[in-house]
Design a protein around this motif. Structure first.
Motif, PDB file in Angstrom:
ATOM      1  N   VAL A 269      -3.659 -19.962   6.411  1.00  0.00           N
ATOM      2  CA  VAL A 269      -3.317 -18.732   7.102  1.00  0.00           C
ATOM      3  C   VAL A 269      -4.541 -17.834   7.152  1.00  0.00           C
ATOM      4  N   SER A 270      -4.840 -17.344   8.344  1.00  0.00           N
ATOM      5  CA  SER A 270      -5.867 -16.320   8.504  1.00  0.00           C
ATOM      6  C   SER A 270      -5.188 -15.030   8.942  1.00  0.00           C
ATOM      7  N   PHE A 271      -5.655 -13.917   8.367  1.00  0.00           N
ATOM      8  CA  PHE A 271      -5.008 -12.633   8.604  1.00  0.00           C
ATOM      9  C   PHE A 271      -6.040 -11.648   9.125  1.00  0.00           C
ATOM     10  N   ASN A 272      -5.784 -11.102  10.314  1.00  0.00           N
ATOM     11  CA  ASN A 272      -6.679 -10.127  10.933  1.00  0.00           C
ATOM     12  C   ASN A 272      -5.899  -8.858  11.214  1.00  0.00           C
ATOM     13  N   THR A 273      -6.473  -7.746  10.826  1.00  0.00           N
ATOM     14  CA  THR A 273      -5.810  -6.473  11.068  1.00  0.00           C
ATOM     15  C   THR A 273      -6.799  -5.497  11.687  1.00  0.00           C
ATOM     16  N   PHE A 274      -6.332  -4.697  12.635  1.00  0.00           N
ATOM     17  CA  PHE A 274      -7.176  -3.742  13.350  1.00  0.00           C
ATOM     18  C   PHE A 274      -6.497  -2.374  13.361  1.00  0.00           C
ATOM     19  N   GLY A 275      -7.301  -1.352  13.132  1.00  0.00           N
ATOM     20  CA  GLY A 275      -6.781   0.006  13.171  1.00  0.00           C
ATOM     21  C   GLY A 275      -6.128   0.415  11.871  1.00  0.00           C
ATOM     22  N   GLU A 276      -5.832   1.712  11.765  1.00  0.00           N
ATOM     23  CA  GLU A 276      -5.168   2.262  10.594  1.00  0.00           C
ATOM     24  C   GLU A 276      -3.655   2.242  10.796  1.00  0.00           C
ATOM     25  N   PRO A 277      -2.917   1.778   9.797  1.00  0.00           N
ATOM     26  CA  PRO A 277      -1.450   1.741   9.959  1.00  0.00           C
ATOM     27  C   PRO A 277      -0.890   3.144  10.210  1.00  0.00           C
ATOM     28  N   PRO A 278      -0.070   3.322  11.246  1.00  0.00           N
ATOM     29  CA  PRO A 278       0.552   4.628  11.481  1.00  0.00           C
ATOM     30  C   PRO A 278       1.639   4.896  10.452  1.00  0.00           C
ATOM     31  N   ALA A 279       2.128   6.106  10.463  1.00  0.00           N
ATOM     32  CA  ALA A 279       3.200   6.481   9.533  1.00  0.00           C
ATOM     33  C   ALA A 279       4.528   5.909  10.032  1.00  0.00           C
ATOM     34  N   VAL A 280       4.619   4.562   9.955  1.00  0.00           N
ATOM     35  CA  VAL A 280       5.837   3.896  10.425  1.00  0.00           C
ATOM     36  C   VAL A 280       6.969   4.179   9.439  1.00  0.00           C
ATOM     37  N   PRO A 281       8.169   4.545   9.910  1.00  0.00           N
ATOM     38  CA  PRO A 281       9.301   4.727   8.999  1.00  0.00           C
ATOM     39  C   PRO A 281       9.579   3.452   8.213  1.00  0.00           C
ATOM     40  N   GLU A 282      10.264   3.613   7.088  1.00  0.00           N
ATOM     41  CA  GLU A 282      10.503   2.477   6.198  1.00  0.00           C
ATOM     42  C   GLU A 282      11.196   1.328   6.931  1.00  0.00           C
ATOM     43  N   LEU A 283      12.148   1.647   7.795  1.00  0.00           N
ATOM     44  CA  LEU A 283      12.865   0.597   8.509  1.00  0.00           C
ATOM     45  C   LEU A 283      11.923  -0.197   9.405  1.00  0.00           C
ATOM     46  N   GLY A 284      10.967   0.488  10.071  1.00  0.00           N
ATOM     47  CA  GLY A 284       9.998  -0.213  10.895  1.00  0.00           C
ATOM     48  C   GLY A 284       9.127  -1.137  10.067  1.00  0.00           C
ATOM     49  N   GLY A 285       8.713  -0.695   8.864  1.00  0.00           N
ATOM     50  CA  GLY A 285       7.921  -1.551   7.984  1.00  0.00           C
ATOM     51  C   GLY A 285       8.689  -2.774   7.534  1.00  0.00           C
ATOM     52  N   VAL A 286       9.977  -2.605   7.261  1.00  0.00           N
ATOM     53  CA  VAL A 286      10.806  -3.752   6.863  1.00  0.00           C
ATOM     54  C   VAL A 286      10.889  -4.767   8.000  1.00  0.00           C
ATOM     55  N   VAL A 287      11.058  -4.273   9.231  1.00  0.00           N
ATOM     56  CA  VAL A 287      11.150  -5.177  10.387  1.00  0.00           C
ATOM     57  C   VAL A 287       9.850  -5.957  10.555  1.00  0.00           C
ATOM     58  N   LEU A 288       8.702  -5.290  10.440  1.00  0.00           N
ATOM     59  CA  LEU A 288       7.408  -5.983  10.550  1.00  0.00           C
ATOM     60  C   LEU A 288       7.273  -7.060   9.469  1.00  0.00           C
ATOM     61  N   TYR A 289       7.630  -6.719   8.251  1.00  0.00           N
ATOM     62  CA  TYR A 289       7.531  -7.693   7.144  1.00  0.00           C
ATOM     63  C   TYR A 289       8.414  -8.897   7.409  1.00  0.00           C
TER      64      TYR A 289
END
Length: 385
Positions: A269-289
């Motif tokens: 697995v290779s992981f690439n991330t760009f930009g600073e994470p916005p202040a996503v609500p907890e529910l949005g973070g759970v959905v991404l995970y």
């Protein structure tokens, strides 16, 4: 709908009765007062029309009627001083007094009762006035009995509603407890056996290399992590404490940990991330995970041995994540991930907060999941049939 129809009907009836009493008071005013014809409509209105306030504001209607009952005998010329009111006026006054007794605070009802008695005795101190004061007291007592009856019925209806909600809540808790027991018996037990086997394999098997031992350790660590999550879910299902459902859930901060666990399990697995994470609500973070978790699981299941690339781009108004895997490097079960419920679940999670998920097979044979999760959650209403 039924209640509004009843309310409209009662309003029409009250207006009709008030107009009828107004006409009757106007027509029979000569039997009570010797007044010029020009003020007769006003006297009839003071006698009958306060009844219009019996539903919206009975205390105001009573105050107008009682004030008129005090002033009219003093300003007009009653024909019979023993009974200086029109019968329509007395009926309306008593009806409003009953309404005040039933619907208004007890202090207001007591003031209305004493004031009405005083008005009757001041303007008719004879036996007639005393008789009407006693009759008015009986009317008030009837109103108090009606008040207690209606209050008891309301309390009974409230208790029945609470009991129904409590029975429904108990049924839900029993069903959740049964689901938790089934999940524990079917999944948690077998996963515990897998952990024990992975941890004891280096001691049970001969000729285990360090590389193999590390592989067993990675398997045990991943299964233990999954087992902990399952136990947390089982705890929520078994608990009747609503705060258990509000405990912190995995979010964006734990996605890197998820990637590392997959690498320890042997996934490229290779992981690439760009930009600073916005202040996503907890529910949005759970959905991404959960989207990344399910996508990695699909890649391992359907394309074993294939390299996987996870790309996460943070914007000011949304976060985009793409999980792409190459074709399987070793023989595996194959199939299309969309054939199960995992991708459907990802789409439902994203749609619930205003996001989207696009899953497609690549021309070269791999698979890609692309999700857009907004920084501001906007729930999408379910379509009506």
């Amino acid at each position: 709908m039924m209640r509004s129809r009843v309310d409209r009907t009662l309003t029409v009836v009250i207006y009709a009765v008030s107009l009828f009493l107004f006409a009757m008071a106007w027509a029979t005013i000569d039997a009570t007062y010797a007044v010029p014809s020009g003020i007769r409509p006003a006297i009839a209105a003071l006698a009958a029309l306060p009844l219009l306030a019996i539903r919206p504001n009975p205390l105001l209607g009573w105050a107008i009627s009682a004030t008129a009952a005090l002033i009219l005998p003093l300003t007009c010329s009653p024909i019979d001083s023993a009974f200086p009111w029109q019968m329509v006026h007395v009926v309306v006054l008593l009806a409003l007094l009953v309404a005040v007794t039933v619907r208004c605070p007890r202090a207001a009802a007591a003031v209305a009762w004493l004031s009405t008695g005083a008005v009757l005795l001041v303007n008719s101190p004879t036996e007639t006035g005393v008789g009407f004061a006693v009759g008015m007291t009986v009317v008030v007592l009837v109103g108090l009995l009606m008040r207690e009856l209606f209050g008891s019925r309301r309390q009974l209806a409230t208790q029945r509603e609470i009991s129904g909600l409590e029975r429904a809540r108990r049924a839900v808790l029993e069903e959740r407890a049964q689901i938790a027991r089934d999940l524990h018996d079917v999944i948690a037990h077998h996963m515990s056996v897998v952990v024990v086997q992975a941890q004891s394999a280096p001691y049970r098997l001969t000729s285990v290399t360090e590389e193999t031992k590390a592989e067993f350790d990675a398997i045990g660590a991943n299964v233990r992590a999954s087992l902990n999550e399952i136990r947390a879910v089982l705890g929520v299902l078994r608990s009747d404490d609503e705060s258990a459902e509000l405990r912190p859930q995995p979010g964006i901060a734990r996605i890197r940990e998820l990637i590392e666990n997959s690498r320890r399990a042997g996934v490229d697995v290779s992981f690439n991330t760009f930009g600073e994470p916005p202040a996503v609500p907890e529910l949005g973070g759970v959905v991404l995970y959960r989207i990344v978790q399910e996508s990695l699981a699909n890649a391992v299941r359907h394309s074993p041995g294939a390299p996987v690339t996870v790309t996460m781009e943070h914007g000011s108004d949304a976060t985009m994540v793409t999980v792409r895997n190459a074709p399987a490097a070793v023989p595996g079960p194959g199939g299309t991930p969309a054939g199960g419920s995992g991708i459907a679940g990802m789409r439902e999670r994203a749609a619930a907060i205003g996001g989207t998920v696009d899953a497609r097979r690549l021309p070269e044979g791999g698979f890609e999941v692309h999700a857009i999760i907004p920084a501001t959650i906007s729930t999408t209403p379910e379509p009506h049939p």
